[in-house]
Design an enzyme around this catalytic site. Structure first.
Site: not given
Ligand code: UDP
Length: 331
Positions: A11, A51, A92, A141
Site C-alpha cells: 500500500y 524475499d 519477517n 508489531y
C-alpha cells in the site's frame, strides 16, 4: 543510480514508487507479493519478486542494479496478527531486516529510509506525541518496528550506515489517479471498512468502544494521506543524500478525529447513511494518538498537501468504488 524500494508492491510502498517516478527517479522494487500486489507495481519500475530473508536474493539485486539508497517497507503490519503469531513478526520483520543490513553492509550501501509506526509509542503519556517521548509498544508489531529502528542505529554506529525512520500515524486515502489504493485481505483498517458499507460488502460498521475518555467516547486518531507519507520518504532520502545524520520523524497531520467523526465524514462523501453499531473495545487500542510532525516539517521541509479528512475519504472512496475487490479483477 536507482532507489531500491523493498515492499514496493504494498500500500504505502506502491504510492511511494509512484511519487519517486513522478520525481524522475529510477526505481527498483523487490517484493515477495505475500501481501503486495503485482498490479500495484509501477510499469516504469524494475521489479524483482523475492524475499528479504533470502540473502542470495537480496545480494543478487544489489549485484545487478546500481542502488544509491534503500526505502524499506517489507514487513508484516497487522496488529492483531502480531499478538496471535508474534514469531511470524520476529521472523519477517527482524530476521528480514538483519539479512538486508548484512547485504547492504557487504555492498557498501549506506542509506536507508524506514517505514516505522506510531505503534512504537504504545499508550502515550500526552498528545501530540514527540519523537523523544517514551516508547513502550503495546503490541508485537510495534515492538518489532522499534527493534528494527535499534538495529539500524547499532549497525549504523558499527558500519557508517545512516537511516531515517518515519513513524506514521494512520495511513489512509488513495492515489488521486485512482490507479492504486488500499487493498488488505482481510481488511482491518477503519476507513476501508467504513467504505465497504456503501460499497455493498458490509451491512454496518462496528465502533470499537464508545466509553473512552475522548470528546464523544470513541478513539481519536491522526489520519494522514498515503501520498503525503510517500512524499516524506522522498524528502528523507534527499536528506540522507545531502549528508543528514540518522534521525526519527513522526508523520501525521497533528489533528485528531474520533471514529464517529470519520464515519460522519464518510456519510457526507458517499451520500450513504452508513449504519454504525457500538461493539466492545479492541484489545490494545490507545484512546488517542496524535502526532507532532514539527520535526519533519522543520528538518525535512515536509508539507502535507492532502490534510483535509473529507478529501482523504474522497480519494479512498474513488478507489474503493472502482475496485470493490481491491486488485482482483471483476469477472
Ligand atoms: N475501528 C473501529 N471499527 C473498525 C475498525 C477500527 O472502531 O471496524 C477503530 C479502532 O478501534 C481505532 C480506529 O478505528 O480506534 C483506527 O483503527 P485502524 O485499525 O484503522 O488503525 P490503528 O489506529 O489501529 O492503526
Amino acid at each position: 543510480m536507482a532507489i531500491l524500494v523493498l515492499g514496493g508492491a504494498g500500500y504505502i510502498g506502491s504510492h511511494t514508487v509512484y511519487e519517486l517516478i513522478d520525481a524522475g527517479k529510477d526505481v527498483v522494487i523487490a517484493d515477495n507479493l505475500e501481501t503486495g500486489h503485482v498490479e500495484a507495481v509501477h510499469p516504469k519500475a524494475v521489479f524483482y519478486e523475492g524475499d528479504i530473508r533470502d540473502r542470495a536474493f537480496v545480494d543478487s539485486v544489489f549485484d545487478r542494479e546500481t542502488i544509491e539508497g534503500v526505502i524499506h517497507f517489507a514487513a508484516n503490519s497487522l496488529v492483531g496478527e502480531s499478538m496471535t503469531d508474534p514469531l511470524k513478526y520476529y521472523d519477517n520483520n527482524l530476521c528480514g531486516t538483519k539479512v538486508l543490513l548484512e547485504s547492504m553492509v557487504a555492498h557498501g550501501i549506506d542509506k536507508i529510509v524506514f517505514s516505522s509506526t506510531a505503534a512504537t509509542y504504545g499508550e502515550p503519556e500526552r498528545v501530540p506525541i514527540l519523537e523523544t517521548d517514551p516508547t513502550e509498544p503495546t503490541n508485537c508489531y510495534g515492538e518489532t518496528k522499534l527493534s528494527m529502528e535499534k538495529m539500524f542505529k547499532w549497525t549504523g554506529r558499527a558500519h557508517g550506515l545512516r537511516f531515517v525512520s518515519l513513524r506514521y500515524f494512520n495511513a489512509c486515502g488513495a492515489h488521486v489517479s485512482g490507479k492504486i489504493g488500499e487493498a488488505h485481505s482481510p481488511e482491518s483498517h477503519l476507513i476501508p471498512l467504513i467504505l465497504q458499507v456503501p460499497g455493498g460488502q458490509r451491512e454496518h460498521i462496528s465502533i470499537f468502544g464508545d466509553d473512552y475518555d475522548t470528546k464523544d467516547g470513541t478513539c481519536v486518531r491522526d489520519y494522514i494521506h498515503v501520498t503525503d507519507l510517500a512524499q516524506a520518504h522522498i524528502l528523507a532520502m534527499d536528506y540522507l543524500m545531502q549528508g543528514g545524520e540518522s534521525s526519527i520523524f513522526n508523520l501525521g497531520n497533528g489533528v485528531g478525529f474520533t471514529v464517529k467523526e470519520v464515519i460522519d465524514t464518510a456519510r457526507v462523501v458517499t451520500g450513504h447513511p452508513i449504519p454504525a453499531e457500538v461493539a466492545p473495545r479492541r484489545d490494545g487500542d490507545p484512546a488517542q494518538l496524535i502526532a507532532s510532525s514539527e520535526k519533519a516539517k522543520n528538518i525535512l521541509g515536509w508539507k502535507p498537501k492532502h490534510a483535509d479528512l473529507k478529501h482523504i475519504i474522497e480519494t479512498a472512496w474513488n478507489w474503493h468504488k472502482t475496485h470493490p475487490k481491491g486488485f482482483v479483477k471483476e469477472k
